[in-house]
Scaffold this motif. Sequence first.
Motif, PDB file in Angstrom:
ATOM      1  N   ILE A 101       0.649  -2.670   0.806  1.00 46.96           N
ATOM      2  CA  ILE A 101       1.331  -2.872   2.107  1.00 46.96           C
ATOM      3  C   ILE A 101       2.588  -3.713   1.906  1.00 46.96           C
ATOM      4  CG2 ILE A 101       1.128  -4.100   4.314  1.00 46.96           C
ATOM      5  CD1 ILE A 101      -1.847  -3.193   4.321  1.00 46.96           C
ATOM      6  N   ARG A 102       2.472  -4.800   1.159  1.00 48.28           N
ATOM      7  CA  ARG A 102       3.632  -5.684   0.932  1.00 48.28           C
ATOM      8  C   ARG A 102       4.777  -4.925   0.245  1.00 48.28           C
ATOM      9  NH1 ARG A 102       2.446 -11.276   1.407  1.00 48.28           N
ATOM     10  NH2 ARG A 102       0.231 -11.732   1.610  1.00 48.28           N
ATOM     11  N   VAL A 103       4.429  -4.131  -0.797  1.00 45.74           N
ATOM     12  CA  VAL A 103       5.463  -3.418  -1.552  1.00 45.74           C
ATOM     13  C   VAL A 103       6.108  -2.335  -0.696  1.00 45.74           C
ATOM     14  CG1 VAL A 103       5.961  -2.024  -3.591  1.00 45.74           C
ATOM     15  CG2 VAL A 103       4.335  -3.903  -3.752  1.00 45.74           C
ATOM     16  N   LEU A 104       5.281  -1.569  -0.003  1.00 48.26           N
ATOM     17  CA  LEU A 104       5.814  -0.481   0.826  1.00 48.26           C
ATOM     18  C   LEU A 104       6.782  -1.003   1.878  1.00 48.26           C
ATOM     19  CD1 LEU A 104       3.072   2.190   1.634  1.00 48.26           C
ATOM     20  CD2 LEU A 104       5.402   2.596   0.879  1.00 48.26           C
TER      21      LEU A 104
ATOM     22  N   SER B  22       1.824   7.145  -4.300  1.00 44.80           N
ATOM     23  CA  SER B  22       0.892   6.261  -5.007  1.00 44.80           C
ATOM     24  C   SER B  22       0.582   5.018  -4.172  1.00 44.80           C
ATOM     25  CB  SER B  22       1.483   5.824  -6.359  1.00 44.80           C
ATOM     26  OG  SER B  22       1.704   6.938  -7.181  1.00 44.80           O
ATOM     27  N   LEU B  23       1.618   4.449  -3.536  1.00 43.60           N
ATOM     28  CA  LEU B  23       1.412   3.244  -2.730  1.00 43.60           C
ATOM     29  C   LEU B  23       0.592   3.555  -1.476  1.00 43.60           C
ATOM     30  CD1 LEU B  23       4.970   1.636  -3.015  1.00 43.60           C
ATOM     31  CD2 LEU B  23       2.860   0.717  -3.971  1.00 43.60           C
TER      32      LEU B  23
ATOM     33  N   PHE C 201      11.014   4.285 -13.565  1.00 42.17           N
ATOM     34  CA  PHE C 201      10.194   5.484 -13.808  1.00 42.17           C
ATOM     35  C   PHE C 201       9.097   5.206 -14.827  1.00 42.17           C
ATOM     36  CE2 PHE C 201      13.780   7.852 -11.891  1.00 42.17           C
ATOM     37  CZ  PHE C 201      13.051   8.616 -10.990  1.00 42.17           C
ATOM     38  N   ALA C 202       9.394   4.356 -15.816  1.00 42.60           N
ATOM     39  CA  ALA C 202       8.377   4.007 -16.803  1.00 42.60           C
ATOM     40  C   ALA C 202       7.249   3.214 -16.150  1.00 42.60           C
ATOM     41  CB  ALA C 202       9.011   3.191 -17.937  1.00 42.60           C
ATOM     42  N   VAL C 203       7.618   2.296 -15.221  1.00 38.68           N
ATOM     43  CA  VAL C 203       6.596   1.477 -14.555  1.00 38.68           C
ATOM     44  C   VAL C 203       5.694   2.340 -13.678  1.00 38.68           C
ATOM     45  CG1 VAL C 203       6.294  -0.303 -12.760  1.00 38.68           C
ATOM     46  CG2 VAL C 203       7.889  -0.696 -14.633  1.00 38.68           C
ATOM     47  N   THR C 204       6.284   3.375 -13.033  1.00 41.20           N
ATOM     48  CA  THR C 204       5.469   4.213 -12.145  1.00 41.20           C
ATOM     49  C   THR C 204       4.338   4.909 -12.904  1.00 41.20           C
ATOM     50  OG1 THR C 204       7.014   6.074 -12.452  1.00 41.20           O
ATOM     51  CG2 THR C 204       7.360   4.645 -10.547  1.00 41.20           C
TER      52      THR C 204
ATOM     53  N   LYS D 145     -10.299   1.620  -1.398  1.00 43.37           N
ATOM     54  CA  LYS D 145     -11.449   0.777  -1.050  1.00 43.37           C
ATOM     55  C   LYS D 145     -11.304  -0.618  -1.652  1.00 43.37           C
ATOM     56  CE  LYS D 145     -14.661   4.653  -0.592  1.00 43.37           C
ATOM     57  NZ  LYS D 145     -15.891   5.307  -1.096  1.00 43.37           N
ATOM     58  N   THR D 146     -10.384  -0.767  -2.602  1.00 43.75           N
ATOM     59  CA  THR D 146     -10.155  -2.082  -3.228  1.00 43.75           C
ATOM     60  C   THR D 146      -9.181  -2.878  -2.360  1.00 43.75           C
ATOM     61  OG1 THR D 146     -10.387  -1.025  -5.387  1.00 43.75           O
ATOM     62  CG2 THR D 146      -9.477  -3.272  -5.353  1.00 43.75           C
ATOM     63  N   ASP D 147      -9.648  -3.988  -1.768  1.00 48.07           N
ATOM     64  CA  ASP D 147      -8.820  -4.749  -0.824  1.00 48.07           C
ATOM     65  C   ASP D 147      -7.554  -5.298  -1.474  1.00 48.07           C
ATOM     66  OD1 ASP D 147     -10.518  -4.323   1.300  1.00 48.07           O
ATOM     67  OD2 ASP D 147     -11.756  -6.084   0.857  1.00 48.07           O
ATOM     68  N   MET D 148      -7.660  -5.668  -2.767  1.00 53.59           N
ATOM     69  CA  MET D 148      -6.483  -6.207  -3.463  1.00 53.59           C
ATOM     70  C   MET D 148      -5.385  -5.159  -3.557  1.00 53.59           C
ATOM     71  SD  MET D 148      -5.289  -8.947  -4.718  1.00 53.59           S
ATOM     72  CE  MET D 148      -6.743  -9.955  -4.941  1.00 53.59           C
ATOM     73  N   TYR D 149      -5.772  -3.905  -3.805  1.00 57.16           N
ATOM     74  CA  TYR D 149      -4.796  -2.820  -3.839  1.00 57.16           C
ATOM     75  C   TYR D 149      -4.153  -2.645  -2.470  1.00 57.16           C
ATOM     76  CZ  TYR D 149      -6.477  -1.101  -8.407  1.00 57.16           C
ATOM     77  OH  TYR D 149      -6.793  -0.973  -9.737  1.00 57.16           O
ATOM     78  N   ARG D 150      -4.978  -2.647  -1.422  1.00 56.76           N
ATOM     79  CA  ARG D 150      -4.483  -2.385  -0.066  1.00 56.76           C
ATOM     80  C   ARG D 150      -3.442  -3.435   0.343  1.00 56.76           C
ATOM     81  NH1 ARG D 150      -9.531  -2.714   3.367  1.00 56.76           N
ATOM     82  NH2 ARG D 150      -8.130  -2.154   5.088  1.00 56.76           N
TER      83      ARG D 150
END
Length: 887
Positions: free
Chosen positions: A127-130, A110-111, A73-76, A118-123
Amino acid sequence: MAQPLVKKDDDRDDEADYSPFLGIEKGAVLQEARVFNDPQLDARRCSQVITKLLYLLNQGETFTKVEATEVFFAVTKLFQSRDIGLRRMVYLMIKELSPSADEVIIVTSSLMKDMNSKTDMYRANAIRVLCRITDGTLLTQIERYLKQAIVDKNPVVASAALVSGIHLLQTNPEIVKRWSNEVQEAVQSRAALVQFHALALLHQIRQNDRLAVSKLVTSLTRGTVRSPLAQCLLIRYTSQVIRESSNINQTGDRPFYDYLESCLRHKAEMVIFEAAKAITELSGVTNRELTPAITVLQLFLSSSKPVLRFAAVRTLNKVAMTHPMAVTNCNIDMESLISDPNRSIATLAITTLLKTGNESSVDRLMKQITNFMSDIADEFKIVVVEAIRSLCLKFPLKYRSLMNFLSNILREEGGFEYKKAIVDSIVILIRDIPDAKESGLLHLCEFIEDCEFTYLSTQILHFLGIEGPKTSDPSKYIRYIYNRVHLENATVRASAVSTLAKFGALVDSLKPRIFILLRRCLFDSDDEVRDRATLYLNTLEGDGSIVETDEEVKDFLFGSLEVPLANLETSLKNYEPSEEPFDINSVPKEIKSQPLAEKKAPGKKQTGLGAPPSGPPSTVDAYDKLLSSIPEFSSFGNLFKSSPPVELTEAETEYAVNVVKHIFDSHVVFQYNCTNTIPEQLLENVTVLVDASEAEDFTEVASKPLRALPYDTPGQTFVAFEKPEGVSAVGKFSNMLRFIVKEVDPSTGEADEDGVEDEYQLEDLEVVAADYVLKVPVSNFRNAWESMDPDSEQVDEYGLGPRESLTEAVNAVISLLGMQPCEGSEVVPNNSRSHTCLLSGVYIGNVKVLVRLSFGIDSTKEVAMKLAVRSDDISISSAIHDIVASG
């Protein structure tokens, strides 16, 4: 002031020992994690704390449920930061924590927001985390986004979606298989990594459909794959299709071989190597097909890159095992690799040269290897020694130079495994090359003068006792042997005494000198040494107290032990000291204790021998006691053999029945082990009706019914048959279980007075020739073979018809005869065209039998076998041939 600083900078030891994570503790790091809750987030500080948490998790530190939840929860809360570096650390942390289903909901929004950022690094990372933390329900919600991501123009995003698909295929295959069109489109991508991941996923989706995989390979081998990584994958898939099609078609055509050959001309080295390796590993590959692959591997041998040189020489080393002539063209290039700074490359080069070299190159190779041996580790030296042994057996005339090389390296420093490999090689050369015996034995004698390994010293002394007396001048070995009595530990001294006795038994001219030496051993400080010296003196002096003739002396000293050591040890432990001496004939001769008839259902007790002894006595002893206690069978004599249990019912049936075959000289007793698995039934007067109409040599003489068979309580019923004495009669028996069934009241456990007669069909049972042979090993097959009367030997040749491999043929004959393979001869080397198998056993009537089988297989897979049999009774030798002829 500058000097100390320079000195400190140069001190590499301090730097090497320093770790930024040294001494961190979970409690302290969890306290630091409170910075995640600060109103003004320090991105760098937060990243450092997450790094420490990740370090703890990867070191195996476990977080309690409460601790993991608090950290999660702290990390979120860190999603509010716009720092890209910190966001990537947050993704990593969520993946490692693997939150539970109810916690996943907190970060899903959030994910998903990041996935459409629009930031490709975020996208890509979202995807990997989800996909890592999601379940099937959420996956259906984000499936549309994942499909779009697979065909995204950004290769990082597309690769992330494809790799996630590979992972999801293990848990949600039905969903991922719906992405085939998008994945197929990604295979045409210009981005190398995307094409690689897309091809891997597409193959996994279709891997269970052989035709679909074949179509995929056919379409892609036409030149649409540009990525070198994807090309390597495609070569592997092509090899798989070739293997499967060759198994089905069995024709000379090789589909796709031209594609593999074309890949040898690719500009990427990894693709060239993958193609060459694939061609060399094709089953039944011809020299013509191998040539282009060998040519490119030869070019790699002179590459400036160590990894290419290593890959090439390792592949050629494997090829040399099956096609040594195809590799000979590379010998000059490989000789230059002997001085390669990479010792792994040098070792592989040498061992390959030893496999492919001709007789004229042996001396030159030995000179090069001598300089090389001191620079490599023992594990590499062992590989070289084994290759030299094979070379010596291949070119026996070169035994002098090879034997001298082995003796020289035997004197050098080295560990136990290395020295053992050398000693084993010398022993094998002495046995297989008669001219090498004298020099080889002297080399071994010189080695035991300074040998630090007790095991090797005792093995050499034992071997010396067998081979030394057969040489032209046995007396020259006595000095080396007697030195061991003075200079070694008790174990080696005892072995030396035994070896001296063997010389005394076989060489009459040495007997007086051996007596003197053995008498000196009577004053040794060790009990074992003194006892052996006393025993051998009494044996050799021939006063008749132990043995009466020279033949008995030799049999006593050189004869193999006819009972397994484990069984002898068990019997000795169970022997109670009394006036009656221990009788070795009472020791069971079975190779190992067979498990009692066991058939377990969930929660059920074992079925088997009524109340088998749980202690050390072997199964044979337990069966013998059981059968001799039954009056109907007590007159049958000694039990020769009991078979392993044979199941007569399927698993999970109403009644579990298996049978043990007890073999006597003129009788066979079937012990039916029964278990009632129905709680509401009691079985009474349980018998087995045996129909022996297909077993003409057998006559039923007695049976013993089972009075009652309650639920889950094992019981036995017996049927005995008479057969011709000492004859291995065979036949098939059909079995019907007959009983009276009574209903049982579950509440009281009482059975009804009236019952109904019922029958239950069991599987058929066969008595085969192998039932009349005991698996009894011999410690030295060659000595045992030579000690048997050559007149008892019978030899014949048989055609075994087409077989898949020599291994199948060898196993079939071993199973047919039921004998014990000796010296590991049941293992057939890969791609071997011929093989010799050695078997030993005891035939009914306690007749010792030895068998030597020589197999050969031709190009049409037809197997021929030469069978040589020696036994104590020539009629038994004929019987073994009859078994094979009728089998």
